[in-house]
Design a protein around this motif. Structure first.
Motif, short mmCIF file in Angstrom:
data_model
loop_
_atom_site.label_atom_id
_atom_site.label_comp_id
_atom_site.label_asym_id
_atom_site.label_seq_id
_atom_site.Cartn_x
_atom_site.Cartn_y
_atom_site.Cartn_z
N GLU A 1 5.06 6.43 81.58
CA GLU A 1 4.68 5.73 80.36
C GLU A 1 4.51 6.72 79.21
O GLU A 1 4.83 6.41 78.05
N PHE B 1 7.90 7.48 77.71
CA PHE B 1 8.39 6.30 76.99
C PHE B 1 7.67 6.14 75.66
O PHE B 1 8.30 5.90 74.62
N GLN C 1 9.04 6.72 71.36
CA GLN C 1 9.14 5.53 70.50
C GLN C 1 9.60 5.92 69.10
O GLN C 1 9.11 6.87 68.49
N ASN D 1 15.06 0.39 79.84
CA ASN D 1 13.83 -0.39 79.89
C ASN D 1 14.05 -1.66 80.72
O ASN D 1 14.27 -2.75 80.19
N LYS E 1 11.74 -3.03 82.49
CA LYS E 1 10.54 -3.84 82.35
C LYS E 1 10.75 -4.95 81.32
O LYS E 1 10.41 -6.12 81.57
N ALA E 2 11.32 -4.60 80.18
CA ALA E 2 11.55 -5.60 79.14
C ALA E 2 12.55 -6.65 79.58
O ALA E 2 12.40 -7.85 79.29
N TYR F 1 10.75 1.89 83.83
CA TYR F 1 11.58 2.73 82.96
C TYR F 1 12.41 3.67 83.83
O TYR F 1 11.87 4.40 84.66
#
Length: 514
Positions: free
Chosen positions: A343, A346, A350, A361, A363-364, A382
């Motif tokens: 995390e 990631f 950004q 990604n 997760k998205a 990720y």
């Protein structure tokens, strides 16, 4: 040159030559593994250019340690950094990589191949260097072969120094009559001095460049790649002025084409297109192919020539929701789930234009009901997009799909040497600023004032997942603060334990703290 497929079919070249070059006994571990106990008489083999070339190809083969086999450098050192976890199917999936990731690694679970494989590469170089002076061949070609072997041997010693620090230095073939059990560890500075001198003495005997049209030569050491390797060695040996001088010759005017033909590619994402081999940014590239038709029977033995990182970082049981209209999720090969990104990485990336090419990604996409997958160990959602295999990358040739990915690994690229030069310059001055600016401008980022922290941040974003971060943190002295929560112990964890079997009945001494 008769052998046209220089590295792609290197193992086959050797087998067709009727030899098992540098074949060694692995039963007892330790330096016996670098004894020349092959099935052929080396004294009677290295008689001409073709035979010498086969020996040189065998020496190049060890470059695949970076990205070939389960015990490759990329996934192993990613796992120990602050940017990635070990991952895999569960907490016991590969004792070595799991132990390194949480800093419980010890001499028993330390994978022996990180020691043995590089020493086998050194043994092959030593044998070639010992025999080639008497071979019947053109002297200019002979000098080039010698130079390549010396640079490769130096690179392999450098990797051993970075990992273990306290290592034996062997510069000639170890014969059956030699007492290889009592070869002591050399002073690290002596090894550094030797490999630096070897590369310096070799540069003028190497070609300045190799044309991308000359496919038979691609992947071989040139003056540019030798200087980049030397600059990196100087940097790690804290000879920053010398490092900066070598890198400046490699890099030229930041953002322009250097004397060796290197130039940043226009589109960062193009570096990770599987068939974009040997771009203008590539300085030292490890070649992979699906043409070896690798099978499980010889995976990790050196006969497989696929990129194992692709399979290892692939997402477990990945699937695209075919019931969702206009689903634009990519079709990805199912892999083993190693090296999920943290995390922290990631979040750190950004707003950076390199984020999408670096991190996938999932997760998205799961939240959008576009894909499904099975979470592995320390899953974050990720994944390392630079080496994430698509189904379109799967081999159509015979051989196991998992072991035959053809994406090359760029061990040294121009953005890396730009930032290493800026670091060697102390993170100050107009040239360091230009070098940093060029890396940022390539992805459309504005200039920021150059400093060591700015260079550290840029390296993290630019080179994420390429296997460099852990070594960077150790070199900068930042590892205790960045990795302390993982279990990193200052004064111990900067180097790895020597594998247990290498110590048995030998003069070698274990590294401190292990």
């Amino acid at each position: 040159m008769k052998n046209k497929r220089f590295i792609y079919k290197s193992v086959s070249v050797l087998m067709l030559a009727g030899i098992g070059f540098g074949t060694t006994s692995c039963n007892n571990g330790n330096l016996e593994d670098v004894q020349n106990t092959g099935t052929f008489d080396s004294n009677n083999y290295f008689q001409n250019e073709e035979q010498s070339f086969s020996g040189l190809v065998a020496t190049y083969d060890m470059l695949r340690k970076y990205s070939g086999g389960f015990e490759n450098m990329v996934t192993f050192f990613n796992a120990a950094s602050d940017d990635f976890y070990s991952g895999g199917g569960n907490s016991s999936d590969g004792a070595g990589i799991q132990g390194f990731s949480n800093y419980t690694i010890n001499p028993i679970i330390m994978p022996a191949s990180y020691w043995k494989d590089y020493y086998q590469g050194i043994a092959k170089a030593n044998l070639l260097l010992d025999r080639i002076p008497n071979a019947n061949m053109n002297d200019q070609v002979r000098r080039r072969f010698i130079a390549e072997a010396k640079v490769l041997r130096s690179l392999y010693y450098f990797e051993l120094l970075r990992m273990f620090k306290n290592i034996p230095m062997v510069l000639k073939p170890i014969l059956a009559t030699d007492d290889y059990y009592n070869i002591p560890q050399a002073k690290p500075e002596d090894v550094y001095n030797q490999i630096e001198a070897d590369i310096l003495s070799s540069i003028n005997d190497l070609p300045a460049t190799i044309s991308s049209a000359n496919k038979a030569e691609l992947g071989r050491i040139t003056q540019g790649s030798a200087r980049a390797i030397l600059g990196k060695i100087y940097l790690y040996n804290n000879k920053k002025d010398l490092a900066a001088a070598q890198f400046e010759m490699v890099n030229g005017t930041p953002g322009q084409t250097s004397q060796y033909g290197y130039r940043l590619v226009n589109n960062f994402a193009d570096l990770w297109v599987v068939d974009n081999k040997f771009t203008t940014e590539s300085i030292l590239e490890v070649m992979h192919t699906n043409a070896s038709n690798a099978d499980w029977g010889f995976w990790g033995s050196g006969k497989d020539e696929g990129n194992s990182v692709n399979q290892m970082v692939g997402i477990i049981s990945y699937g695209v929701n075919s019931q969702l209209p206009n689903n634009d999720a990519p079709s990805i090969h199912k892999g083993w789930g190693f090296n999920p990104a943290t995390e922290d990485l990631f979040n750190f990336m950004q707003g950076d234009p390199r984020l999408g090419a670096t991190i996938f990604n999932a997760k998205a996409l799961v939240q959008q009901n576009k894909v499904t997958y099975s979470p592995g160990f320390r899953d974050t959602g990720y994944f390392l997009n630079k080496y994430l295999p698509r189904t379109s990358d799967e081999t159509t040739l015979p051989g196991v799909v998992e072991l035959n990915f053809r994406q090359d690994y760029i061990a040294i690229r121009l953005a890396d040497t730009y930032l290493m030069e800026a670091e060697a310059l102390g993170g100050t001055g107009s040239r360091a600023q230009l070098l940093l600016d060029a890396v940022r401008a390539r992805v459309g980022l504005a200039s920021v004032p150059v400093s060591m922290q700015a260079i550290k941040d840029e390296r993290r974003r630019e080179l994420a997942g390429e296997g460099h971060r852990w070594f960077d943190l150790v070199r900068w002295g930042d590892a205790p603060s960045k990795l302390g929560s993982r279990g990193f112990t200052a004064g111990k964890s900067e180097i790895l334990p020597i594998p247990f079997n290498e110590l048995t009945n030998t003069a070698l001494k274990q590294n401190p703290g292990y």
